[in-house]
Design a protein around this motif. Structure first.
Motif, mmCIF file in Angstrom:
data_model
loop_
_atom_site.group_PDB
_atom_site.id
_atom_site.type_symbol
_atom_site.label_atom_id
_atom_site.label_comp_id
_atom_site.label_asym_id
_atom_site.label_seq_id
_atom_site.Cartn_x
_atom_site.Cartn_y
_atom_site.Cartn_z
ATOM 1 N N GLU A 79 0.838 -1.191 0.000
ATOM 2 C CA GLU A 79 0.000 0.000 0.000
ATOM 3 C C GLU A 79 0.872 1.240 0.000
ATOM 4 O O GLU A 79 1.864 1.304 0.736
ATOM 5 N N LEU A 80 0.493 2.208 -0.823
ATOM 6 C CA LEU A 80 1.215 3.472 -0.903
ATOM 7 C C LEU A 80 0.291 4.601 -0.472
ATOM 8 O O LEU A 80 -0.882 4.637 -0.860
ATOM 9 N N GLU A 81 0.828 5.507 0.331
ATOM 10 C CA GLU A 81 0.080 6.688 0.738
ATOM 11 C C GLU A 81 0.403 7.820 -0.225
ATOM 12 O O GLU A 81 1.561 8.233 -0.352
ATOM 13 N N VAL A 82 -0.611 8.315 -0.909
ATOM 14 C CA VAL A 82 -0.418 9.356 -1.919
ATOM 15 C C VAL A 82 -1.518 10.401 -1.787
ATOM 16 O O VAL A 82 -2.696 10.078 -1.915
ATOM 17 N N GLY A 83 -1.119 11.614 -1.483
ATOM 18 C CA GLY A 83 -2.095 12.702 -1.427
ATOM 19 C C GLY A 83 -3.236 12.463 -0.475
ATOM 20 O O GLY A 83 -4.375 12.854 -0.754
ATOM 21 N N GLY A 84 -2.969 11.793 0.627
ATOM 22 C CA GLY A 84 -4.005 11.552 1.624
ATOM 23 C C GLY A 84 -4.873 10.345 1.347
ATOM 24 O O GLY A 84 -5.819 10.082 2.103
ATOM 25 N N ARG A 85 -4.551 9.595 0.326
ATOM 26 C CA ARG A 85 -5.290 8.366 0.027
ATOM 27 C C ARG A 85 -4.337 7.180 0.017
ATOM 28 O O ARG A 85 -3.140 7.322 -0.221
ATOM 29 N N THR A 86 -4.898 6.015 0.276
ATOM 30 C CA THR A 86 -4.130 4.778 0.245
ATOM 31 C C THR A 86 -4.433 4.049 -1.056
ATOM 32 O O THR A 86 -5.591 3.788 -1.380
ATOM 33 N N VAL A 87 -3.364 3.751 -1.807
ATOM 34 C CA VAL A 87 -3.518 3.036 -3.072
ATOM 35 C C VAL A 87 -2.878 1.668 -2.923
ATOM 36 O O VAL A 87 -1.709 1.547 -2.551
ATOM 37 N N ARG A 88 -3.652 0.629 -3.209
ATOM 38 C CA ARG A 88 -3.160 -0.747 -3.093
ATOM 39 C C ARG A 88 -2.538 -1.171 -4.412
ATOM 40 O O ARG A 88 -3.133 -1.008 -5.476
ATOM 41 N N LEU A 89 -1.344 -1.709 -4.328
ATOM 42 C CA LEU A 89 -0.592 -2.128 -5.511
ATOM 43 C C LEU A 89 -0.369 -3.632 -5.432
ATOM 44 O O LEU A 89 0.304 -4.126 -4.527
ATOM 45 N N THR A 90 -0.949 -4.368 -6.378
ATOM 46 C CA THR A 90 -0.765 -5.818 -6.401
ATOM 47 C C THR A 90 0.442 -6.185 -7.256
ATOM 48 O O THR A 90 0.827 -5.442 -8.157
ATOM 49 N N HIS A 91 1.041 -7.322 -6.958
ATOM 50 C CA HIS A 91 2.208 -7.821 -7.699
ATOM 51 C C HIS A 91 3.272 -6.727 -7.885
ATOM 52 O O HIS A 91 3.713 -6.453 -9.006
ATOM 53 N N PRO A 92 3.697 -6.095 -6.806
ATOM 54 C CA PRO A 92 4.623 -4.963 -6.923
ATOM 55 C C PRO A 92 5.990 -5.335 -7.491
ATOM 56 O O PRO A 92 6.687 -4.466 -8.020
ATOM 57 N N ASP A 93 6.369 -6.615 -7.392
ATOM 58 C CA ASP A 93 7.687 -7.030 -7.863
ATOM 59 C C ASP A 93 7.697 -7.433 -9.337
ATOM 60 O O ASP A 93 8.739 -7.845 -9.858
ATOM 61 N N LYS A 94 6.563 -7.336 -10.002
ATOM 62 C CA LYS A 94 6.520 -7.680 -11.425
ATOM 63 C C LYS A 94 7.439 -6.743 -12.202
ATOM 64 O O LYS A 94 7.367 -5.522 -12.073
ATOM 65 N N VAL A 95 8.313 -7.305 -13.017
ATOM 66 C CA VAL A 95 9.280 -6.497 -13.759
ATOM 67 C C VAL A 95 8.590 -5.868 -14.975
ATOM 68 O O VAL A 95 8.044 -6.568 -15.822
ATOM 69 N N PHE A 96 8.651 -4.551 -15.047
ATOM 70 C CA PHE A 96 8.029 -3.821 -16.147
ATOM 71 C C PHE A 96 9.039 -3.419 -17.219
ATOM 72 O O PHE A 96 8.689 -3.311 -18.396
ATOM 73 N N PHE A 97 10.281 -3.159 -16.821
ATOM 74 C CA PHE A 97 11.326 -2.761 -17.765
ATOM 75 C C PHE A 97 12.525 -3.682 -17.571
ATOM 76 O O PHE A 97 13.425 -3.379 -16.787
ATOM 77 N N PRO A 98 12.550 -4.817 -18.274
ATOM 78 C CA PRO A 98 13.604 -5.814 -18.049
ATOM 79 C C PRO A 98 15.021 -5.277 -18.235
ATOM 80 O O PRO A 98 15.926 -5.669 -17.492
ATOM 81 N N GLU A 99 15.226 -4.380 -19.205
ATOM 82 C CA GLU A 99 16.575 -3.873 -19.467
ATOM 83 C C GLU A 99 17.148 -3.136 -18.261
ATOM 84 O O GLU A 99 18.349 -3.204 -17.987
ATOM 85 N N ARG A 100 16.280 -2.447 -17.518
ATOM 86 C CA ARG A 100 16.722 -1.678 -16.350
ATOM 87 C C ARG A 100 16.359 -2.356 -15.035
ATOM 88 O O ARG A 100 16.815 -1.929 -13.975
#
Length: 342
Positions: free
Chosen positions: A6-27
């Motif tokens: 969960e990330l706190e952003v601008g006074g709201r909590t946003v749930r992020l699933t599968h946070p370790d999924k690689v989006f940019f393999p090169e980096r």
């Protein structure tokens, strides 16, 4: 691997699933890295997106997976994110998300959104653009340095025709975008006409370096002023958007004095948060200004009256527009038959 964070952003909590999924393999950048990036630059990107109908460019499985543009607001979108009803040139319509809070951007990142494509309108009036957007697009054989040269002359043109001030940013590729805040009293057709006038004036001043030719076969090794980016339903990646390229570049807002020495590869998912922390949003005052298009529209009228320069072709998916020339690639156009000898 964590199932969710969960990330706190601008006074709201946003749930992020599968946070370790690689989006940019090169980096090696993950979904969590993407979300944290957008949290870090949230005030800047919200300034670029606020109250604008926004299309999401989504990569749910990262850069190497399938991707798509999502115009209609996702059914899972929370009720604190408003929408706007927009109509496309085809006659179809949709309700698009309109971010009004920083958390909306991170929420979209949860669904694999890399790039945000906002309309140049606000949800209070979706038929009157409040930005003139100039896309300086390098053609094969040209690069960012050529776009910089064109941008310098563009700055002069804008100043001469109405005292307009443009706000430059990298495209995230080799090009440059220059956005001009305008009074929201002109139609899409009129704003496009103003963009054509800008392109023609640049072409006159830099004939060996700039073109406004729509057909690629006619452009040559020049910077193309893509006037059709101002047509209804055409959008440009927002400032701070991550672009879908292996090194995870971002569209970086610049001050004019930075444009000549900047390089698109200087700005990416890793470097932009530090720049933002140091400088903030260098386009923060953009919404404090509104300029008139009257001088550019007068230039367009003069071009037509004195030089017979009317409208230019629309994109292929558009219905035939009033006053538009034939939408036929020059090499495929039928040649007139030679006159018979008497």
């Amino acid at each position: 691997m964590a199932d969710a964070v969960e990330l706190e952003v601008g006074g709201r909590t946003v749930r992020l699933t599968h946070p370790d999924k690689v989006f940019f393999p090169e980096r090696g950048f993950t979904k969590l890295d993407l979300a944290r990036y957008y949290a870090a630059v949230a005030p800047g990107i919200l300034r670029a997106l606020r109250d604008r109908p926004t299309t999401l460019e989504r990569y749910p499985d990262g850069l190497t997976g399938e991707w798509f543009y999502q115009k209609r607001a996702p059914k899972s979108m929370p009720d604190w994110i408003p929408t706007a009803h927009i109509t496309f040139p085809s006659g179809r319509s949709a309700d698009e998300m309109c971010p009004t809070e920083e958390a909306a951007v991170v929420w979209a990142a949860q669904y694999g959104t890399l790039t945000f494509h906002p309309w140049p309108v606000r949800r209070t009036d979706v038929d009157r653009p409040d930005e003139l957007r100039i896309d300086l697009d390098p053609q094969p054989g040209t690069d960012y340095a050529d776009a910089v040269r064109a941008a310098g002359e563009l700055r002069a043109v804008l100043d001469e025709f109405g005292g307009l001030r443009g706000f430059p940013k990298t495209s995230g590729g080799r090009g440059l975008h220059v956005f001009v805040p305008i009074e929201p009293r002109w139609t899409f057709t009129q704003v496009r006409r103003a963009a054509i006038a800008v392109g023609r004036e640049l072409e006159r001043r830099m004939p060996d370096h700039v073109t406004i030719k729509w057909w690629k076969e006619e452009r040559g090794e020049k910077i193309f002023v893509d006037y059709n980016q101002t047509a209804r339903d055409r959008t440009i990646a927002s400032a701070y958007s991550v672009r879908p390229r292996p090194h995870a570049p971002v569209s970086a807002p610049l001050r004019w004095d930075e444009v000549p020495d900047a390089h698109p590869r200087d700005f990416d998912l890793a470097t932009m948060p530090a720049r933002f922390a140091e400088l903030g949003d260098v386009h923060a005052d953009m919404d404090d200004h509104r300029w008139s298009l009257e001088a550019l529209l007068e230039l367009a009228a003069k071009d037509e009256r004195d030089h017979g320069l009317g409208d230019l072709p629309y994109p292929p998916e558009y219905p035939k527009m009033p006053g538009e020339p034939k939408r036929v690639q020059p090499s495929r156009a039928k040649k007139p038959k030679p006159a018979e000898e008497s």
